[in-house]
Design a protein around this motif. Structure first.
Motif, PDB file in Angstrom:
ATOM      1  N   ASP A 136      -3.979 -14.194 -14.456  1.00 33.94           N
ATOM      2  CA  ASP A 136      -3.919 -13.214 -13.372  1.00 33.94           C
ATOM      3  C   ASP A 136      -5.293 -12.594 -13.230  1.00 33.94           C
ATOM      4  O   ASP A 136      -6.016 -12.429 -14.207  1.00 33.94           O
ATOM      5  CB  ASP A 136      -2.848 -12.154 -13.647  1.00 33.94           C
ATOM      6  CG  ASP A 136      -3.128 -11.359 -14.901  1.00 33.94           C
ATOM      7  OD1 ASP A 136      -3.725 -10.267 -14.799  1.00 33.94           O
ATOM      8  OD2 ASP A 136      -2.759 -11.827 -16.005  1.00 33.94           O
ATOM      9  N   LYS A 137      -5.642 -12.280 -11.973  1.00 36.87           N
ATOM     10  CA  LYS A 137      -6.961 -11.719 -11.686  1.00 36.87           C
ATOM     11  C   LYS A 137      -6.865 -10.785 -10.486  1.00 36.87           C
ATOM     12  O   LYS A 137      -6.049 -11.003  -9.601  1.00 36.87           O
ATOM     13  CB  LYS A 137      -7.965 -12.818 -11.362  1.00 36.87           C
ATOM     14  CG  LYS A 137      -8.292 -13.718 -12.538  1.00 36.87           C
ATOM     15  CD  LYS A 137      -9.378 -14.691 -12.173  1.00 36.87           C
ATOM     16  CE  LYS A 137      -9.870 -15.426 -13.380  1.00 36.87           C
ATOM     17  NZ  LYS A 137     -10.698 -14.619 -14.257  1.00 36.87           N
ATOM     18  N   LEU A 138      -7.741  -9.805 -10.462  1.00 40.01           N
ATOM     19  CA  LEU A 138      -7.903  -9.007  -9.259  1.00 40.01           C
ATOM     20  C   LEU A 138      -8.686  -9.835  -8.254  1.00 40.01           C
ATOM     21  O   LEU A 138      -9.502 -10.684  -8.646  1.00 40.01           O
ATOM     22  CB  LEU A 138      -8.652  -7.718  -9.584  1.00 40.01           C
ATOM     23  CG  LEU A 138      -7.953  -6.772 -10.564  1.00 40.01           C
ATOM     24  CD1 LEU A 138      -8.881  -5.630 -10.954  1.00 40.01           C
ATOM     25  CD2 LEU A 138      -6.658  -6.250  -9.965  1.00 40.01           C
ATOM     26  N   PRO A 139      -8.463  -9.649  -6.957  1.00 37.38           N
ATOM     27  CA  PRO A 139      -9.176 -10.450  -5.961  1.00 37.38           C
ATOM     28  C   PRO A 139     -10.697 -10.430  -6.129  1.00 37.38           C
ATOM     29  O   PRO A 139     -11.355 -11.457  -5.962  1.00 37.38           O
ATOM     30  CB  PRO A 139      -8.755  -9.838  -4.623  1.00 37.38           C
ATOM     31  CG  PRO A 139      -7.426  -9.233  -4.898  1.00 37.38           C
ATOM     32  CD  PRO A 139      -7.500  -8.749  -6.331  1.00 37.38           C
ATOM     33  N   GLU A 140     -11.247  -9.284  -6.507  1.00 40.01           N
ATOM     34  CA  GLU A 140     -12.700  -9.201  -6.664  1.00 40.01           C
ATOM     35  C   GLU A 140     -13.213  -9.978  -7.880  1.00 40.01           C
ATOM     36  O   GLU A 140     -14.417 -10.213  -8.010  1.00 40.01           O
ATOM     37  CB  GLU A 140     -13.183  -7.749  -6.720  1.00 40.01           C
ATOM     38  CG  GLU A 140     -12.559  -6.913  -7.798  1.00 40.01           C
ATOM     39  CD  GLU A 140     -11.297  -6.173  -7.366  1.00 40.01           C
ATOM     40  OE1 GLU A 140     -10.926  -5.225  -8.067  1.00 40.01           O
ATOM     41  OE2 GLU A 140     -10.673  -6.528  -6.342  1.00 40.01           O
ATOM     42  N   GLU A 141     -12.313 -10.413  -8.746  1.00 34.70           N
ATOM     43  CA  GLU A 141     -12.696 -11.225  -9.908  1.00 34.70           C
ATOM     44  C   GLU A 141     -12.743 -12.713  -9.576  1.00 34.70           C
ATOM     45  O   GLU A 141     -13.083 -13.521 -10.438  1.00 34.70           O
ATOM     46  CB  GLU A 141     -11.712 -10.998 -11.062  1.00 34.70           C
ATOM     47  CG  GLU A 141     -11.715  -9.587 -11.591  1.00 34.70           C
ATOM     48  CD  GLU A 141     -10.655  -9.345 -12.646  1.00 34.70           C
ATOM     49  OE1 GLU A 141     -10.980  -8.659 -13.637  1.00 34.70           O
ATOM     50  OE2 GLU A 141      -9.511  -9.821 -12.490  1.00 34.70           O
ATOM     51  N   VAL A 142     -12.397 -13.063  -8.331  1.00 33.07           N
ATOM     52  CA  VAL A 142     -12.361 -14.456  -7.906  1.00 33.07           C
ATOM     53  C   VAL A 142     -13.283 -14.606  -6.697  1.00 33.07           C
ATOM     54  O   VAL A 142     -12.851 -14.432  -5.562  1.00 33.07           O
ATOM     55  CB  VAL A 142     -10.923 -14.896  -7.528  1.00 33.07           C
ATOM     56  CG1 VAL A 142     -10.879 -16.390  -7.252  1.00 33.07           C
ATOM     57  CG2 VAL A 142      -9.931 -14.512  -8.606  1.00 33.07           C
ATOM     58  N   PRO A 143     -14.544 -14.947  -6.914  1.00 30.35           N
ATOM     59  CA  PRO A 143     -15.463 -15.027  -5.778  1.00 30.35           C
ATOM     60  C   PRO A 143     -15.194 -16.206  -4.842  1.00 30.35           C
ATOM     61  O   PRO A 143     -15.475 -16.123  -3.657  1.00 30.35           O
ATOM     62  CB  PRO A 143     -16.837 -15.153  -6.435  1.00 30.35           C
ATOM     63  CG  PRO A 143     -16.582 -15.619  -7.823  1.00 30.35           C
ATOM     64  CD  PRO A 143     -15.207 -15.152  -8.191  1.00 30.35           C
ATOM     65  N   SER A 144     -14.622 -17.290  -5.393  1.00 28.42           N
ATOM     66  CA  SER A 144     -14.387 -18.478  -4.567  1.00 28.42           C
ATOM     67  C   SER A 144     -13.462 -19.435  -5.296  1.00 28.42           C
ATOM     68  O   SER A 144     -13.226 -19.311  -6.510  1.00 28.42           O
ATOM     69  CB  SER A 144     -15.715 -19.195  -4.284  1.00 28.42           C
ATOM     70  OG  SER A 144     -16.242 -19.733  -5.491  1.00 28.42           O
ATOM     71  N   PHE A 145     -12.970 -20.414  -4.539  1.00 29.07           N
ATOM     72  CA  PHE A 145     -12.140 -21.450  -5.149  1.00 29.07           C
ATOM     73  C   PHE A 145     -12.959 -22.240  -6.164  1.00 29.07           C
ATOM     74  O   PHE A 145     -12.466 -22.584  -7.238  1.00 29.07           O
ATOM     75  CB  PHE A 145     -11.572 -22.383  -4.075  1.00 29.07           C
ATOM     76  CG  PHE A 145     -10.583 -23.371  -4.624  1.00 29.07           C
ATOM     77  CD1 PHE A 145      -9.263 -23.014  -4.811  1.00 29.07           C
ATOM     78  CD2 PHE A 145     -10.976 -24.656  -4.960  1.00 29.07           C
ATOM     79  CE1 PHE A 145      -8.337 -23.911  -5.328  1.00 29.07           C
ATOM     80  CE2 PHE A 145     -10.066 -25.561  -5.473  1.00 29.07           C
ATOM     81  CZ  PHE A 145      -8.745 -25.193  -5.663  1.00 29.07           C
TER      82      PHE A 145
END
Length: 130
Positions: free
Chosen positions: A51-60
């Motif tokens: 699980d991640k916050l959206p800001e922890e996922v810069p791109s696919f």
């Protein structure tokens, strides 16, 4: 149907309450060739969850690279979102029962239509339970 991973990130960031994204990486094994070229049959097995916050996922690409650093044996990523409350995002502890449910859903092939699914090349995938 969401057609790009960036659309999903944008939608998560636009929600009134903060979101936590739930990811289940799964491997696929073909069991039977179909007469239709686009209609493949097989089994899908959970490999790992995060699980991640959206800001922890810069791109696919960044998500895939991180996943591959842990386990390269995945073909699809199932994605769901968990909403926070009162401007506070859900914690990883809050996400755990939902990740367990995702694992059960994918293992049994039940309720898989509720998830956004992408393959390793970021193509949106529609899966049907048999």
């Amino acid at each position: 149907m969401i057609s790009m991973f960036s659309d999903l990130l944008e939608m998560a960031n636009e929600q009134p309450d903060p979101q936590r994204l739930l990811f289940l990486f799964a491997s696929a094994e073909a069991t039977k060739k179909s007469a239709k070229r686009d209609d493949k049959k097989g089994t899908i097995s959970p490999v790992m969850v995060v699980d991640k916050l959206p800001e922890e996922v810069p791109s696919f690409g960044a998500l895939s690279k991180e996943a591959d650093s842990i386990n390269k044996h995945w073909d699809f990523v199932f994605i769901a979102s968990l909403s926070g409350d009162n401007k506070t995002p859900p914690s990883s502890d809050d996400a755990e029962p939902y990740l367990n449910r995702m694992t059960e859903d994918v293992s049994t092939g039940q309720n898989i239509r509720r998830y956004v699914v992408f393959d390793r090349q970021e193509n949106p995938i529609e899966l049907l339970a048999s």
